[in-house]
Design a protein around this motif. Structure first.
Motif, PDB file in Angstrom:
ATOM      1  N   VAL A 206      35.638 -26.699  -8.906  1.00 47.73           N
ATOM      2  CA  VAL A 206      34.634 -25.743  -9.321  1.00 47.73           C
ATOM      3  C   VAL A 206      35.057 -25.278 -10.695  1.00 47.73           C
ATOM      4  O   VAL A 206      36.113 -24.683 -10.843  1.00 47.73           O
ATOM      5  CB  VAL A 206      34.576 -24.536  -8.361  1.00 47.73           C
ATOM      6  N   ASP A 207      34.251 -25.600 -11.698  1.00 46.65           N
ATOM      7  CA  ASP A 207      34.611 -25.229 -13.060  1.00 46.65           C
ATOM      8  C   ASP A 207      33.486 -24.395 -13.662  1.00 46.65           C
ATOM      9  O   ASP A 207      32.431 -24.892 -14.024  1.00 46.65           O
ATOM     10  CB  ASP A 207      34.876 -26.474 -13.899  1.00 46.65           C
ATOM     11  N   LEU A 208      33.755 -23.097 -13.763  1.00 43.57           N
ATOM     12  CA  LEU A 208      32.701 -22.186 -14.193  1.00 43.57           C
ATOM     13  C   LEU A 208      32.249 -22.478 -15.619  1.00 43.57           C
ATOM     14  O   LEU A 208      31.059 -22.454 -15.912  1.00 43.57           O
ATOM     15  CB  LEU A 208      33.197 -20.738 -14.078  1.00 43.57           C
ATOM     16  N   ALA A 209      33.191 -22.787 -16.485  1.00 47.01           N
ATOM     17  CA  ALA A 209      32.831 -23.076 -17.867  1.00 47.01           C
ATOM     18  C   ALA A 209      31.924 -24.302 -17.937  1.00 47.01           C
ATOM     19  O   ALA A 209      30.943 -24.320 -18.688  1.00 47.01           O
ATOM     20  CB  ALA A 209      34.079 -23.285 -18.712  1.00 47.01           C
ATOM     21  N   VAL A 210      32.239 -25.290 -17.143  1.00 49.18           N
ATOM     22  CA  VAL A 210      31.407 -26.494 -17.134  1.00 49.18           C
ATOM     23  C   VAL A 210      29.985 -26.153 -16.700  1.00 49.18           C
ATOM     24  O   VAL A 210      29.011 -26.601 -17.320  1.00 49.18           O
ATOM     25  CB  VAL A 210      32.013 -27.583 -16.221  1.00 49.18           C
TER      26      VAL A 210
END
Lengths: 223, 223
Positions: A206-210
Motif C-alpha cells: 500500500v503506497d499512499l504517494a503512488v
DNA sequence: ATGTGTGAATCGGTTCACAGCC
DNA sequence: GGCTGTGAACCGATTCACACAT
C-alpha cells in the motif's frame, strides 16, 4: 449439482482446493462485506444481481467468482446468505484470528496501531517492533514496543502470522528479510520501496504517494 | 521516429495525449521513484533492464510503458535520466503541488494528517474537515479542523483538488457526494465501503482490512 | 555490439449468452 | 419464470522476439 458427489471413502471433508484467480481473491473480501450487510438486513437469501450492486461489480462476475468456491447457489433462488457467509469465511481463513506485528512505530506505525480497524476484523495487533532503542519499551495504547530481535519469539509464542512494515523506505527490505527469517510468510508493506520476498511468502503493498500520483495523472489530463 | 512530424501550423506544442493503459499509469509513479534513485546515484543514463530491476517488473514492460509517453530513449544507450524525469513529472502532473483535504479526523484521519509522506511528495495537506461539531475548531499539528460546509470554499480559495475520505464506512458515500459537489474530482477513499462517483471523477481506494483478508486467504491455503 | 521500440503471440480476466435446474 | 453455473467470445495487458537506431 445439488450435493457434492460423495467421494469413495474419503475420511475427512476434502476441501475443494480449486485454483482461484488472483483477481477473484481480491474481490472475495468485498463480497464478504456485502454479505454481512445483507445478513444485517435480515435477508436469508441474496441474488448475484444484488451482491453485484453492493460490491460495485456486475452480476456475471459475482457468479463466476462465487463459482470458484463451489456451487453454493440455488438456480431460480439465489445464494443462502448464512451458508455463503460460512463458506466465504472458511475460504478466507477468517474462522480464527491472525495476530499481526507492526514494524516501525513512527507516525504511520502508531496510527495503524491505534486504528481500530485491524482488531475488529480478526487481525489483532499482537506486538509492535522498532529498531530504534529509544523507542523500545515505550507504549502505544497498551502495547509496549519491542526490539526487532524479538520477532522470532513473537512468531513462536504469540503465533504472529502477518507482518506490517511501516518503516522508512530505506529499512523496508531489511525488515522484510527479518520478518521472513523469523517465520512470517504474509507481509503488508506501507513503505514506499520495492520489497522482494522468497517464493512462498505473500506480499501486498500500500503506497499512499503512488495512489496520489495516480490521481494526479488523471487530474492533470482532465484540465 | 526521431522527431514528431510537425503538424501543419499548430500554434502551441501539441501534447502527445496518447491513450495510456490504466495498468501503465499505475506503474509510472514506481518508475519515477526508481529514476529519482538513479539520479541520486549520479547516473546520467539508465537502461530498461536497470529500471525494471529497481521497479520490480521486467524490462519489456518498462520499455512498452515508457513508449506510451513518447520515444524518449536512445537505442544502444538507454534513457537520459534527467530528460525522462522531466517528462515523467510533466505527465504525472507533478510540476506543481496538489493541495489535499482530509475528511474525517478520527484515528486514521489524524494519522494521515501527521504523516509527513503527503506534503513531501507534492501533496500538502491544506485542510482538515469533520462533520462532528465537537471536533471542528480543534487542531491537528498546526491545521484547524473545519466544518464540512467549508468544502466549496476550500476548493475555490485554496485550490484543493484531491479529497481523502477517512470517515467511518457509513459516512463515506455522503462525504464523496459533498466532495464532488464542492468541485473535487479526485478522491482517495480509505473507508471500508463502496463509494460511487459520477463519470469524470477519479476514485482510488485503499482498504486495509481487505488487504489483510487477501493475505489471510493465501496464508490459509499454505497451511 | 548494445539496448530501444513495437508488431505479434500469449495470457489472465471479463463479459456474453444460454443451458440447466429450481 | 427466475436465477445460477459455465463454455465461448472478447478485451486489456503482458511477454516475446526482432527490426532498427546509435
Amino acid at each position: 449439482m445439488a450435493l457434492p458427489p460423495p467421494l469413495p471413502a474419503s475420511p475427512d471433508p476434502p476441501r475443494p482446493r480449486r485454483r482461484i484467480p488472483e483477481a477473484t481473491v481480491a474481490r472475495l473480501p468485498v463480497y464478504l462485506r456485502s454479505l454481512l450487510e445483507v445478513e444485517a438486513e435480515g435477508q436469508t437469501t441474496v441474488s448475484s444481481e444484488r451482491l453485484a450492486e453492493m460490491a460495485g461489480v456486475n452480476a456475471a462476475k459475482v457468479r463466476k467468482d462465487l463459482s470458484y468456491l463451489g456451487s453454493y447457489g440455488t438456480r431460480g433462488v439465489g445464494y443462502d446468505v448464512e451458508y455463503l457467509l460460512f463458506q466465504m469465511n472458511r475460504e478466507l481463513g477468517l474462522t480464527h484470528d491472525w495476530p499481526v506485528v507492526i514494524v516501525g512505530i513512527g507516525n504511520l506505525g502508531q496510527a495503524l496501531a491505534n486504528y481500530g480497524g485491524f482488531g475488529d476484523r480478526g487481525f489483532p495487533v499482537a506486538a509492535l517492533v522498532d529498531a530504534d532503542p529509544q523507542r523500545v519499551g515505550q507504549k502505544v495504547g497498551d502495547i509496549a514496543i519491542q526490539d526487532v530481535d524479538s520477532l522470532p519469539a513473537l512468531v513462536r509464542d504469540q503465533g504472529v502470522a502477518i507482518g506490517v512494515i511501516a518503516t522508512p523506505a530505506t529499512a523496508a527490505q531489511e525488515v522484510a528479510d527479518r520478518l521472513v527469517s523469523a517465520g512470517i510468510s504474509s507481509i503488508l508493506n506501507f513503505a514506499p520501496a520495492l520489497v522482494t520476498v522468497p517464493a512462498g511468502v505473500s506480499l501486498r503493498k500500500v503506497d499512499l504517494a503512488v495512489e496520489l500520483q495516480i490521481l494526479s495523472f488523471y487530474q492533470q489530463r482532465r484540465t
